[in-house]
Write a protein that holds these residues in place. Structure first.
Motif, PDB file in Angstrom:
ATOM      1  N   GLY A   1       0.796  -1.218   0.000  1.00  0.00           N
ATOM      2  CA  GLY A   1       0.000   0.000   0.000  1.00  0.00           C
ATOM      3  C   GLY A   1       0.828   1.267   0.000  1.00  0.00           C
ATOM      4  N   VAL A   2       1.986   1.258  -0.658  1.00  0.00           N
ATOM      5  CA  VAL A   2       2.876   2.425  -0.686  1.00  0.00           C
ATOM      6  C   VAL A   2       2.444   3.338  -1.820  1.00  0.00           C
ATOM      7  CG1 VAL A   2       5.254   3.205  -0.931  1.00  0.00           C
ATOM      8  CG2 VAL A   2       4.760   1.054   0.243  1.00  0.00           C
ATOM      9  N   PRO A   3       2.073   4.585  -1.544  1.00  0.00           N
ATOM     10  CA  PRO A   3       1.743   5.519  -2.629  1.00  0.00           C
ATOM     11  C   PRO A   3       2.997   5.958  -3.365  1.00  0.00           C
ATOM     12  CG  PRO A   3       1.699   6.654  -0.525  1.00  0.00           C
ATOM     13  CD  PRO A   3       1.942   5.210  -0.209  1.00  0.00           C
ATOM     14  N   ALA A   4       2.840   6.414  -4.591  1.00  0.00           N
ATOM     15  CA  ALA A   4       3.973   6.846  -5.412  1.00  0.00           C
ATOM     16  C   ALA A   4       4.381   8.266  -5.034  1.00  0.00           C
ATOM     17  CB  ALA A   4       3.624   6.753  -6.892  1.00  0.00           C
ATOM     18  N   VAL A   5       4.660   8.484  -3.757  1.00  0.00           N
ATOM     19  CA  VAL A   5       5.121   9.761  -3.219  1.00  0.00           C
ATOM     20  C   VAL A   5       6.595   9.596  -2.866  1.00  0.00           C
ATOM     21  CG1 VAL A   5       4.848  11.438  -1.361  1.00  0.00           C
ATOM     22  CG2 VAL A   5       2.840  10.349  -2.376  1.00  0.00           C
ATOM     23  N   PRO A   6       7.463  10.522  -3.233  1.00  0.00           N
ATOM     24  CA  PRO A   6       8.900  10.307  -3.047  1.00  0.00           C
ATOM     25  C   PRO A   6       9.310   9.913  -1.629  1.00  0.00           C
ATOM     26  CG  PRO A   6       8.549  12.174  -4.486  1.00  0.00           C
ATOM     27  CD  PRO A   6       7.197  11.735  -4.003  1.00  0.00           C
ATOM     28  N   ARG A   7       8.795  10.593  -0.614  1.00  0.00           N
ATOM     29  CA  ARG A   7       9.228  10.260   0.745  1.00  0.00           C
ATOM     30  C   ARG A   7       8.783   8.854   1.133  1.00  0.00           C
ATOM     31  NH1 ARG A   7       6.835  13.168   6.048  1.00  0.00           N
ATOM     32  NH2 ARG A   7       5.061  11.922   5.346  1.00  0.00           N
ATOM     33  N   GLU A   8       7.569   8.471   0.759  1.00  0.00           N
ATOM     34  CA  GLU A   8       7.078   7.141   1.099  1.00  0.00           C
ATOM     35  C   GLU A   8       7.896   6.062   0.394  1.00  0.00           C
ATOM     36  OE1 GLU A   8       4.914   6.683   3.381  1.00  0.00           O
ATOM     37  OE2 GLU A   8       4.453   8.812   3.655  1.00  0.00           O
ATOM     38  N   MET A   9       8.243   6.291  -0.872  1.00  0.00           N
ATOM     39  CA  MET A   9       9.037   5.302  -1.593  1.00  0.00           C
ATOM     40  C   MET A   9      10.470   5.267  -1.069  1.00  0.00           C
ATOM     41  SD  MET A   9       7.638   5.553  -5.515  1.00  0.00           S
ATOM     42  CE  MET A   9       7.956   7.312  -5.735  1.00  0.00           C
ATOM     43  N   TRP A  10      10.994   6.410  -0.629  1.00  0.00           N
ATOM     44  CA  TRP A  10      12.330   6.446  -0.024  1.00  0.00           C
ATOM     45  C   TRP A  10      12.348   5.592   1.246  1.00  0.00           C
ATOM     46  CZ3 TRP A  10      17.133   8.903  -0.912  1.00  0.00           C
ATOM     47  CH2 TRP A  10      17.977   8.978   0.187  1.00  0.00           C
ATOM     48  N   ASN A  11      11.387   5.821   2.128  1.00  0.00           N
ATOM     49  CA  ASN A  11      11.346   5.076   3.382  1.00  0.00           C
ATOM     50  C   ASN A  11      11.095   3.586   3.137  1.00  0.00           C
ATOM     51  OD1 ASN A  11      11.751   7.451   4.840  1.00  0.00           O
ATOM     52  ND2 ASN A  11       9.544   7.848   5.028  1.00  0.00           N
ATOM     53  N   TRP A  12      10.210   3.261   2.198  1.00  0.00           N
ATOM     54  CA  TRP A  12       9.949   1.859   1.886  1.00  0.00           C
ATOM     55  C   TRP A  12      11.193   1.185   1.309  1.00  0.00           C
ATOM     56  CZ3 TRP A  12      10.154  -1.398  -2.268  1.00  0.00           C
ATOM     57  CH2 TRP A  12       9.483  -2.612  -2.154  1.00  0.00           C
ATOM     58  N   GLY A  13      11.906   1.889   0.428  1.00  0.00           N
ATOM     59  CA  GLY A  13      13.111   1.314  -0.163  1.00  0.00           C
ATOM     60  C   GLY A  13      14.190   1.049   0.863  1.00  0.00           C
ATOM     61  N   ILE A  14      14.355   1.962   1.842  1.00  0.00           N
ATOM     62  CA  ILE A  14      15.350   1.739   2.888  1.00  0.00           C
ATOM     63  C   ILE A  14      14.984   0.525   3.729  1.00  0.00           C
ATOM     64  CG2 ILE A  14      16.255   2.711   5.039  1.00  0.00           C
ATOM     65  CD1 ILE A  14      16.300   5.413   3.710  1.00  0.00           C
ATOM     66  N   ALA A  15      13.694   0.351   4.010  1.00  0.00           N
ATOM     67  CA  ALA A  15      13.262  -0.747   4.873  1.00  0.00           C
ATOM     68  C   ALA A  15      13.221  -2.089   4.153  1.00  0.00           C
ATOM     69  CB  ALA A  15      11.876  -0.426   5.447  1.00  0.00           C
ATOM     70  N   ASN A  16      13.022  -2.108   2.837  1.00  0.00           N
ATOM     71  CA  ASN A  16      12.743  -3.368   2.152  1.00  0.00           C
ATOM     72  C   ASN A  16      13.696  -3.716   1.028  1.00  0.00           C
ATOM     73  OD1 ASN A  16       9.850  -4.213   3.238  1.00  0.00           O
ATOM     74  ND2 ASN A  16       9.819  -2.002   2.902  1.00  0.00           N
ATOM     75  N   VAL A  17      14.421  -2.731   0.484  1.00  0.00           N
ATOM     76  CA  VAL A  17      15.201  -3.021  -0.719  1.00  0.00           C
ATOM     77  C   VAL A  17      16.695  -2.804  -0.500  1.00  0.00           C
ATOM     78  CG1 VAL A  17      15.524  -2.506  -3.159  1.00  0.00           C
ATOM     79  CG2 VAL A  17      13.246  -2.403  -2.165  1.00  0.00           C
ATOM     80  N   GLY A  18      17.088  -1.557  -0.389  1.00  0.00           N
ATOM     81  CA  GLY A  18      18.517  -1.258  -0.423  1.00  0.00           C
ATOM     82  C   GLY A  18      19.149  -0.971   0.910  1.00  0.00           C
ATOM     83  N   GLY A  19      18.385  -0.784   1.974  1.00  0.00           N
ATOM     84  CA  GLY A  19      18.974  -0.404   3.249  1.00  0.00           C
ATOM     85  C   GLY A  19      19.314   1.074   3.275  1.00  0.00           C
TER      86      GLY A  19
END
Length: 736
Positions: free
Chosen positions: A497-515
Motif C-alpha cells: 500500500g505504498v503511494p507513489a510519493v517520493p518520501r514514502e518510496m524512499w522510506n519503503w526502499g530503505i526498509a525493504n530493498v537497499g537499506g
C-alpha cells in the motif's frame, strides 16, 4: 532421450562402430548423449558437430575413467525445441508423419538400433516394406538420432529452400515483371540494379535535405538520370525529354521509386537519417525502459543537472539593482524521485555551482532550512546520504575537479545532446518552475520580448534568498505530497500500500530493498568536493593562481628555503582566495590550512577577481612592451655614442704608457681623484642651497634669487669654493 553433453577436453581415442580404436585421435569437441540404460550401465552418444555421425555405444566405467583422466566432462544439455502441431503447416505434418512411419519400428528396437550389424538388417527390412531405398531410411534415421529421436525431428525444411527474401531484378530488355501497367500504351520498365542504384542516390538527397519531400526526390532523379535536354531552346527555356532507352517503354513510375527506396532504406531508417541521429534519439526513439531499473534502492543513483530559472531577481544588498536570472541545480534520487538537494546561485552551470548542490544533497536538511527561517522535521526531508552512482552530463561532472568525490562515488556521464538519458531530473525542472508563473513577480512569460508585451524584468522584487525559500517550499511539497502517476512501482510496493510519493518510496526502499545509504562527515564531504590542483613551493610560499600561501608545517619542515621546493596536492575554493587546503594524510582531517602570506596584497578577493587583476596587469604590460623595447634601444644607442666619444678622446690623448706604469700607484691616483670630486660635489651642493650667482647668467637672461633672510657676504679669509678657484685661475690666465 538424454539431453546431457560430453565435452572433450583433450585429444583422445573414441571407439568406432565396430568397437575398434581409430588410428587418429579425435580433436576437442562435444558428444551428445541420445540414450542410456541404467541397468547395464551403457549409454549411446553421437558427435554433436557432425550430423552424419552414427551412434556409438559406451560403458559407464569407461566414461568414468576418461573423466578421472581429465579428458571428458559432463555438461548440461537442452532438448531440441520444435513448434506445436497447431503452428506446423498441414503439408509439413503429412510429410513428417509419413517419414516417421517408415523408421518408427526401427527406433523402437533399442538397443539393437545402435549396433551396426543389427541396424543394417532393420534398414533392409524397412526399405522392402515401404518400397523405398536404404539410403532414404538411413537419412531419416540420422535425422532422428541427432534430433532427439522424436517425430518432429523429421519435419521438412522447405521454408529454408530457395533464396527467400532476396530480390529478383528483371532485365532491362526483358518482359515487364511485377504488376502490369493498366493505363496507357507504354508497358513500363523493369527496375534493374543500375536503376535501383540511381534511386538510392536520389534518396540520399532526400535524407540530407529537409525541404525536399519524396516526390521532389523522384522528380530530381528523373531530371538527373533519365532525361536529357532537347535540341531546341526557346527564349532561355530548355525542354527535357526522356532518354532514348525509356522513350518507348516509359520512365520508372513514382510508385516504383517509393517501393524500392522504402524497401532498401525503410521508412524509419530514412526518417532517422533525415532528422539526424541526435534529434531522432532525443525525440523519436522507442521508450522501452526507464532509469528506475538502474537503481536498486534509495541512494543507489543520483542524477544532477542545471537550468536557468525563468525569473529575474534583485540584489540582496541593493533592492534597486536588477541582477538577472539565477541558475538552479537539482540533485534527484532515481529510485524514489526524491529531490535530495539543490542550489541557487548566479554562477553559470559549472562545477562551482554543482559542488554546492552536491554538498546540500549529502548534508543535513534541518540545518539548511533553518538558515532561511524554515523549520522542518528530519522526517520531512530525510536525505543526507552519499550516493553510489552520480550521473550528470558532459560538462562539470566530466571535469577533473570531481576527482576527490570519485573516491567515494562512481561517476557516469550522459552522451552529448542526450538530455533524455537524465529524463528524471530534467522533468523536475518543469515541476518546480510551473508554480512560479501566477505568483512570482518578474517571472518570464511566453510573450517575453514580443512587440507590445510587458518587460517582466521591471516587475522583479525577489532576491536569491527569497527564491531559495520558495524553492524549499516546493521541494517539501514534491517530496512529501506529490504523487508520481507514471512511476513503475514494484509489485511489493502495491502489496504494502505504498503511494507513489517520493518520501514514502524512499522510506519503503530503505526498509525493504537497499537499506540505509552511506553517510560521511560533512566537513570531509565538503573538502572532497573542492576542486584539486598541483601547487609548487617557492621561497615566497606555496604558489597557486598568482598568490603565495604559508603554513606552520611548511615553515617548520623547510618547504620555503632555497633547495626545498616540492610539489603539493591542494584543494581550493575559488569563491575565496584567502585560504587553500594542502593534502596531508597524516593529519586527522586529511589536510592543512594554508593562508595568504603577509606579502600578498589580495586578501578578501575571489578567484575571478584575482584572474581579472592578473589579466589587467598583463594587458598593461603588453600595451607598453613596444615602448619599453624602444626605450631600451635608445639607451643602448646613447651608450654606444658615449663609448665611441670616449674612444676618440683616448686616441687624441696620445700613445698610452705601458701597462705596468698605468697600474702602478692606483691607490694614490684614486685618492687624489676622490679628493677632487669631493670638493667639486660639495661646491655644487652648497650652491644649490644658498643660490650663489654664477658669471654668465646675464647672457642667459635669467638670474637666480634666493631669499633666505639676511645673507652675510662671504668672509675674505674664508675658504674659497672650487668655483672661485677655477674663476680666479681663468682670470689669471687671461691677464697673462
Amino acid at each position: 532421450m538424454q539431453h546431457d553433453l560430453i565435452e572433450i577436453l583433450g585429444g583422445m581415442d573414441l571407439v568406432d562402430e565396430d568397437g575398434r580404436h581409430p588410428p587418429e585421435p579425435v580433436v576437442q569437441g562435444r558428444l551428445k548423449i541420445i540414450w542410456s540404460d541404467h541397468g547395464t550401465g551403457e549409454f549411446v552418444y553421437v558427435d554433436a558437430a557432425d550430423p552424419g555421425s552414427y551412434p556409438v555405444v559406451c560403458h559407464r566405467d569407461e566414461a568414468l575413467e576418461l573423466m578421472d583422466a581429465g579428458r571428458w566432462r559432463i555438461v548440461e544439455g537442452f532438448a531440441p525445441i520444435y513448434p506445436s502441431d497447431t503452428d506446423i503447416p498441414e503439408n509439413h505434418r503429412a510429410k513428417r508423419d509419413a517419414d516417421w512411419e517408415m523408421i518408427k519400428p526401427i527406433i523402437d528396437r533399442k538397443p539393437d538400433v545402435f549396433v551396426k550389424m543389427l541396424r543394417a538388417k532393420l534398414i533392409n527390412s524397412a526399405a522392402e516394406l515401404h518400397d523405398t531405398t536404404k539410403i532414404t531410411i538411413r537419412k531419416h534415421l540420422l535425422r532422428a538420432f541427432h534430433g532427439g529421436m522424436v517425430a518432429n525431428a523429421l519435419l521438412p525444411g522447405w521454408d529454408a529452400i530457395g533464396n527467400a527474401g532476396q530480390p529478383r531484378p528483371g532485365k532491362a530488355d526483358g518482359p515487364k515483371m511485377g504488376r502490369p501497367v493498366k493505363h496507357g500504351t507504354k508497358s513500363g520498365c523493369n527496375i534493374t540494379k543500375d536503376i535501383k542504384r540511381l534511386f538510392l542516390i536520389a534518396a540520399d538527397a532526400y535524407e540530407r535535405n529537409e525541404g525536399l519531400d519524396l516526390l521532389g526526390a523522384y522528380h530530381l532523379c528523373m531530371r538527373m538520370f533519365f532525361s536529357e535536354v532537347a535540341e531546341e531552346v526557346r527564349a532561355g527555356r530548355t525542354t527535357r525529354v526522356p532518354t532514348a532507352e525509356y522513350e518507348k517503354r516509359g520512365l520508372p513510375r513514382y510508385e516504383q521509386f517509393c517501393y524500392h527506396v522504402r524497401k532498401e532504406r525503410g521508412r524509419l531508417a530514412s526518417e532517422r537519417r533525415r532528422m539526424g541521429e541526435r534529434l531522432w534519439a532525443l525525440t523519436s526513439r522507442p521508450l522501452l525502459s526507464d532509469s528506475t531499473r538502474e537503481a536498486w534502492g534509495p541512494g543507489a543513483r543520483y542524477q544532477i543537472d542545471a537550468t536557468v530559472l525563468d525569473v529575474y531577481v534583485r540584489s540582496r544588498r541593493d533592492r534597486r539593482r536588477l541582477i538577472g536570472r539565477p541558475t538552479l541545480y537539482v540533485v534527484i534520487d532515481v529510485f524514489s524521485r526524491m529531490i535530495v538537494g539543490f542550489s541557487i546561485s548566479f554562477d553559470p552551470p559549472s562545477w562551482q555551482a554543482a559542488m554546492m548542490a552536491l554538498a546540500n544533497a549529502m548534508s543535513d536538511k534541518v540545518a539548511f532550512c533553518s538558515r532561511y527561517g524554515i523549520e522542518i522535521e528530519r522526517s520531512e526531508w530525510p536525505s543526507s546520504h552519499m550516493c553510489a552512482i552520480l550521473e550528470g552530463d558532459r560538462g562539470e561532472i566530466e571535469s577533473a575537479k570531481i576527482d576527490g568525490l570519485a573516491q567515494y562515488v562512481t561517476i557516469e556521464n550522459a552522451a552529448a545532446y542526450r538530455a533524455d538519458w537524465k529524463g528524471i531530473v530534467e522533468s523536475r525542472f518543469r515541476i518546480l518552475q510551473k508554480p512560479f508563473g501566477p505568483y512570482v513577480d518578474g517571472y518570464v512569460q511566453s510573450d517575453f520580448r514580443e512587440r507590445g508585451a510587458r518587460d517582466y524584468r521591471l516587475d522583479a522584487v525577489l532576491d536569491v534568498d527569497d527564491i531559495t525559500r520558495i524553492m524549499i517550499g516546493l521541494v517539501l511539497y514534491h517530496n512529501n505530497y506529490h504523487e508520481i502517476v507514471s512511476y513503475p512501482k514494484l509489485p511489493e510496493m502495491t502489496a504494502d500500500g505504498v503511494p507513489a510519493v517520493p518520501r514514502e518510496m524512499w522510506n519503503w526502499g530503505i526498509a525493504n530493498v537497499g537499506g540505509r545509504p552511506r553517510s560521511v562527515p560533512e566537513d570531509v564531504l565538503r573538502f572532497k568536493l573542492l576542486p584539486r590542483a598541483e601547487a609548487r613551493t617557492r621561497r615566497e610560499g606555496i604558489y597557486h593562481h598568482g598568490n603565495f600561501y604559508t603554513c606552520e608545517k611548511g615553515i617548520r619542515e623547510g618547504w620555503f628555503v632555497k633547495g626545498g621546493a616540492r610539489t603539493l596536492t591542494i584543494s581550493y575554493d575559488k569563491r575565496s582566495c584567502d585560504e587553500i587546503y594542502v593534502h596531508d594524510p597524516s593529519e586527522p582531517k586529511g589536510f592543512i590550512v594554508a593562508r595568504l602570506s603577509p606579502a600578498s596584497r589580495r586578501a578578501g578577493m575571489n578567484g575571478w577577481e584575482v584572474a581579472l587583476q592578473i589579466a589587467c596587469d598583463r594587458e598593461i604590460s603588453a600595451d607598453r612592451r613596444d615602448e619599453q623595447t624602444m626605450a631600451r634601444a635608445s639607451a643602448e644607442g646613447d651608450m654606444d655614442a658615449i663609448v665611441d666619444a670616449a674612444r676618440t678622446k683616448m686616441r687624441e690623448a696620445g700613445p698610452q704608457a705601458s701597462l705596468a706604469s698605468q697600474v702602478k700607484g692606483l691607490r694614490d691616483a684614486k685618492g687624489k681623484e676622490l679628493e677632487s670630486d669631493r670638493a667639486q660635489d660639495a661646491a655644487e651642493y652648497r650652491a644649490a642651497i644658498i643660490g650663489e650667482p654664477e658669471n654668465g647668467d646675464e647672457e642667459s637672461g635669467s638670474a637666480t634669487v634666493v631669499d633666505i633672510g639676511a645673507v652675510k657676504k662671504p668672509d675674505r679669509y674664508s675658504t674659497p669654493s672650487m668655483r672661485d678657484i677655477l674663476k680666479r685661475d681663468t682670470e689669471k690666465g687671461a691677464e697673462r
